[in-house]
Design a protein around this motif. Structure first.
Motif, PDB file in Angstrom:
ATOM      1  N   LEU A 101     107.886  56.815  67.284  1.00 13.36           N
ATOM      2  CA  LEU A 101     107.556  57.650  68.442  1.00 13.36           C
ATOM      3  C   LEU A 101     106.392  58.605  68.183  1.00 13.36           C
ATOM      4  O   LEU A 101     105.460  58.671  68.991  1.00 13.36           O
ATOM      5  CB  LEU A 101     108.807  58.399  68.922  1.00 13.36           C
ATOM      6  CG  LEU A 101     109.909  57.504  69.514  1.00 13.36           C
ATOM      7  CD1 LEU A 101     111.135  58.325  69.867  1.00 13.36           C
ATOM      8  CD2 LEU A 101     109.392  56.764  70.741  1.00 13.36           C
ATOM      9  N   ALA A 104     102.940  56.522  67.528  1.00 18.47           N
ATOM     10  CA  ALA A 104     102.534  55.495  68.484  1.00 18.47           C
ATOM     11  C   ALA A 104     101.104  55.683  68.972  1.00 18.47           C
ATOM     12  O   ALA A 104     100.398  54.714  69.245  1.00 18.47           O
ATOM     13  CB  ALA A 104     103.492  55.468  69.676  1.00 18.47           C
ATOM     14  N   ARG A 105     100.663  56.930  69.061  1.00 18.08           N
ATOM     15  CA  ARG A 105      99.321  57.200  69.588  1.00 18.08           C
ATOM     16  C   ARG A 105      98.389  57.799  68.542  1.00 18.08           C
ATOM     17  O   ARG A 105      97.313  58.294  68.882  1.00 18.08           O
ATOM     18  CB  ARG A 105      99.420  58.124  70.803  1.00 18.08           C
ATOM     19  CG  ARG A 105     100.244  57.523  71.934  1.00 18.08           C
ATOM     20  CD  ARG A 105     100.200  58.350  73.191  1.00 18.08           C
ATOM     21  NE  ARG A 105     101.065  57.786  74.214  1.00 18.08           N
ATOM     22  CZ  ARG A 105     100.733  56.777  75.023  1.00 18.08           C
ATOM     23  NH1 ARG A 105      99.534  56.232  74.912  1.00 18.08           N
ATOM     24  NH2 ARG A 105     101.574  56.332  75.927  1.00 18.08           N
ATOM     25  N   TYR A 183     103.764  37.568  71.661  1.00 18.34           N
ATOM     26  CA  TYR A 183     103.885  38.929  71.132  1.00 18.34           C
ATOM     27  C   TYR A 183     103.044  39.079  69.859  1.00 18.34           C
ATOM     28  O   TYR A 183     102.364  40.091  69.667  1.00 18.34           O
ATOM     29  CB  TYR A 183     105.354  39.238  70.840  1.00 18.34           C
ATOM     30  CG  TYR A 183     105.577  40.561  70.138  1.00 18.34           C
ATOM     31  CD1 TYR A 183     105.340  41.760  70.795  1.00 18.34           C
ATOM     32  CD2 TYR A 183     106.032  40.605  68.819  1.00 18.34           C
ATOM     33  CE1 TYR A 183     105.548  42.978  70.156  1.00 18.34           C
ATOM     34  CE2 TYR A 183     106.244  41.807  68.178  1.00 18.34           C
ATOM     35  CZ  TYR A 183     105.993  42.990  68.853  1.00 18.34           C
ATOM     36  OH  TYR A 183     106.193  44.196  68.218  1.00 18.34           O
ATOM     37  N   THR A 198      93.760  47.032  75.248  1.00 18.68           N
ATOM     38  CA  THR A 198      94.134  47.884  76.374  1.00 18.68           C
ATOM     39  C   THR A 198      93.549  47.346  77.673  1.00 18.68           C
ATOM     40  O   THR A 198      94.218  47.340  78.720  1.00 18.68           O
ATOM     41  CB  THR A 198      93.640  49.326  76.135  1.00 18.68           C
ATOM     42  OG1 THR A 198      94.206  49.821  74.917  1.00 18.68           O
ATOM     43  CG2 THR A 198      94.045  50.236  77.282  1.00 18.68           C
ATOM     44  N   SER A 203      99.816  47.390  75.954  1.00 14.08           N
ATOM     45  CA  SER A 203     100.080  48.783  75.601  1.00 14.08           C
ATOM     46  C   SER A 203     100.094  48.931  74.086  1.00 14.08           C
ATOM     47  O   SER A 203     100.981  48.389  73.411  1.00 14.08           O
ATOM     48  CB  SER A 203     101.418  49.244  76.186  1.00 14.08           C
ATOM     49  OG  SER A 203     101.774  50.515  75.671  1.00 14.08           O
ATOM     50  N   ALA A 205     100.646  51.633  72.302  1.00 15.30           N
ATOM     51  CA  ALA A 205     101.793  52.433  71.883  1.00 15.30           C
ATOM     52  C   ALA A 205     103.066  51.589  71.848  1.00 15.30           C
ATOM     53  O   ALA A 205     103.861  51.668  70.904  1.00 15.30           O
ATOM     54  CB  ALA A 205     101.968  53.624  72.822  1.00 15.30           C
ATOM     55  N   ARG A 206     103.262  50.755  72.859  1.00  8.52           N
ATOM     56  CA  ARG A 206     104.466  49.919  72.909  1.00  8.52           C
ATOM     57  C   ARG A 206     104.479  48.914  71.773  1.00  8.52           C
ATOM     58  O   ARG A 206     105.526  48.669  71.153  1.00  8.52           O
ATOM     59  CB  ARG A 206     104.556  49.190  74.247  1.00  8.52           C
ATOM     60  CG  ARG A 206     105.854  48.391  74.401  1.00  8.52           C
ATOM     61  CD  ARG A 206     105.902  47.609  75.706  1.00  8.52           C
ATOM     62  NE  ARG A 206     105.788  48.501  76.849  1.00  8.52           N
ATOM     63  CZ  ARG A 206     104.782  48.481  77.713  1.00  8.52           C
ATOM     64  NH1 ARG A 206     103.782  47.624  77.552  1.00  8.52           N
ATOM     65  NH2 ARG A 206     104.760  49.307  78.741  1.00  8.52           N
ATOM     66  N   GLN A 207     103.330  48.320  71.478  1.00  4.64           N
ATOM     67  CA  GLN A 207     103.264  47.346  70.382  1.00  4.64           C
ATOM     68  C   GLN A 207     103.588  48.004  69.055  1.00  4.64           C
ATOM     69  O   GLN A 207     104.287  47.436  68.216  1.00  4.64           O
ATOM     70  CB  GLN A 207     101.863  46.719  70.319  1.00  4.64           C
ATOM     71  CG  GLN A 207     101.444  45.967  71.565  1.00  4.64           C
ATOM     72  CD  GLN A 207     102.406  44.866  71.948  1.00  4.64           C
ATOM     73  OE1 GLN A 207     102.832  44.072  71.111  1.00  4.64           O
ATOM     74  NE2 GLN A 207     102.783  44.825  73.214  1.00  4.64           N
ATOM     75  N   ARG A 208     103.082  49.215  68.858  1.00  2.62           N
ATOM     76  CA  ARG A 208     103.349  49.909  67.598  1.00  2.62           C
ATOM     77  C   ARG A 208     104.832  50.265  67.447  1.00  2.62           C
ATOM     78  O   ARG A 208     105.408  50.117  66.368  1.00  2.62           O
ATOM     79  CB  ARG A 208     102.500  51.185  67.523  1.00  2.62           C
ATOM     80  CG  ARG A 208     101.027  50.922  67.279  1.00  2.62           C
ATOM     81  CD  ARG A 208     100.266  52.210  67.156  1.00  2.62           C
ATOM     82  NE  ARG A 208      98.911  51.998  66.678  1.00  2.62           N
ATOM     83  CZ  ARG A 208      98.062  52.977  66.408  1.00  2.62           C
ATOM     84  NH1 ARG A 208      98.440  54.237  66.571  1.00  2.62           N
ATOM     85  NH2 ARG A 208      96.853  52.700  65.973  1.00  2.62           N
ATOM     86  N   ILE A 209     105.423  50.715  68.533  1.00  2.00           N
ATOM     87  CA  ILE A 209     106.842  51.076  68.476  1.00  2.00           C
ATOM     88  C   ILE A 209     107.698  49.849  68.193  1.00  2.00           C
ATOM     89  O   ILE A 209     108.567  49.851  67.308  1.00  2.00           O
ATOM     90  CB  ILE A 209     107.283  51.753  69.790  1.00  2.00           C
ATOM     91  CG1 ILE A 209     106.608  53.125  69.931  1.00  2.00           C
ATOM     92  CG2 ILE A 209     108.806  51.902  69.834  1.00  2.00           C
ATOM     93  CD1 ILE A 209     106.830  53.772  71.284  1.00  2.00           C
ATOM     94  N   THR A 210     107.457  48.780  68.936  1.00  2.00           N
ATOM     95  CA  THR A 210     108.297  47.588  68.762  1.00  2.00           C
ATOM     96  C   THR A 210     108.099  46.935  67.403  1.00  2.00           C
ATOM     97  O   THR A 210     109.054  46.417  66.811  1.00  2.00           O
ATOM     98  CB  THR A 210     108.007  46.572  69.882  1.00  2.00           C
ATOM     99  OG1 THR A 210     106.594  46.296  69.922  1.00  2.00           O
ATOM    100  CG2 THR A 210     108.450  47.114  71.235  1.00  2.00           C
TER     101      THR A 210
END
Length: 315
Positions: A101, A104-105, A183, A198, A203, A205-210
């Protein structure tokens, strides 16, 4: 992965299945088991580093969380080791989400600093909660695996060998499927060009989190198996020495290849152990690993797998 490496990997897996049939020495089997565990950790780290381009230096946190979760559940809570091991993966995934979290950015050195800080935080938590974790002395005499009356500690490590090999096969197949999926392509797009990714609706951020959560699951399971196999959970799992060893497996094997870190884990585990048996090389072996990593990165930034690919194309 091309057909040549697929065939080579299948043959290697077949050889590993047959190893216990011709190798009865428990110590050699022990080295294989340790290599299998580190191969799982290294190849899952490769998913974030090699495929997503995320410089996550907190990957060993997932391994340590899995180790201590399985140890505490099996010894303190009385949970069967067969259940404690996968629960170590679940706990690692939760920690992966917590770490993901805030990063992510973030970009560059900030990701390295934050993820490494989390690993040090986990280490300090283990040391400070000695009434639960055993502190600096760790936890010992953990329960062992068994199936009915069959006890794994009495079969010269045969049972643990096949459990470790099975874990490695499951992990490798899962990672290869992820890498070849849409993916996986999205992860490579984020790695190669975040702005382009992008613009294509991906996304970052979403790729990094998952990807952090995905890479944490089997790393945590490997940590749980590590604890139950050795019957010890010690703070050394968070150490910089362990981190540098696993990172060398990723870089020497080839970041972004999955298979490369697996073969590097086997080679480095047996290589460092062989050097440890040579007088005067007990400490120098780590220097040699560092030199090997520098040479590989200088000659083939893509690792040994990339070097072999170039040699094969040249012929």
């Amino acid at each position: 992965m091309n057909r040549t490496y697929l065939i080579a990997s299948l043959l290697a897996a077949l050889v590993l299945v047959c190893v216990p049939l011709v190798v009865s020495d428990p110590y050699i089997r022990h080295l294989f088991i340790i290599a299998f565990i580190f191969a799982v950790v290294a190849s899952n780290w490769d998913l974030t580093l090699g495929y997503c381009g995320l410089f996550n230096f907190g990957h060993l946190t997932f391994f340590g969380v899995g180790t201590y979760t399985a140890a505490i559940l099996a010894k303190t809570a009385g949970v069967t080791p067969w259940l404690a091991i996968p629960l170590g993966g679940l706990a690692a995934a939760l920690v992966g989400l917590i770490i993901a979290l805030p990063v992510a950015r973030l970009k560059g050195i900030y990701v390295v600093l934050v993820t490494f800080a989390f690993s040090q935080l986990a280490l300090q938590l283990v040391l400070s909660q000695s009434q639960i974790t055993g502190g600096a002395e760790g936890m010992v005499r953990l329960p062992y695996l068994s199936i009915g009356e069959y006890k794994f500690i009495r079969d010269f490590k045969l049972g643990y060998y096949y459990v470790g090999l099975g874990l490695l096969v499951i992990s490798t197949v899962a990672l290869l499927l992820i890498a070849r999926s849409p993916y996986g392509k999205a992860l490579r797009a984020v790695r190669d060009n975040e702005d382009y990714a992008t613009a294509r609706g991906i996304s970052v951020a979403r790729q990094r989190i998952t990807v952090l959560v995905a890479s944490a699951v089997l790393t945590g399971v490997a940590g749980g198996f590590y604890a139950i196999y050795l019957r010890v959970a010690a703070p050394e799992v968070f150490s910089f020495g362990t981190l540098s060893l696993v990172l060398s497996m990723v870089l020497i094997g080839g970041a972004g290849s999955i298979i490369g870190p697996v073969f590097a884990a086997l080679a480095l585990t047996f290589g460092t152990e062989a050097l440890a048996g040579v007088r005067g090389m007990e400490d120098a072996r780590f220097i040699l690993i560092a030199l090997a990593m520098i040479l590989v990165l200088r000659l083939a930034p893509g690792g040994v797998i990339d070097l072999l690919s170039r040699l094969r194309r040249a012929h």
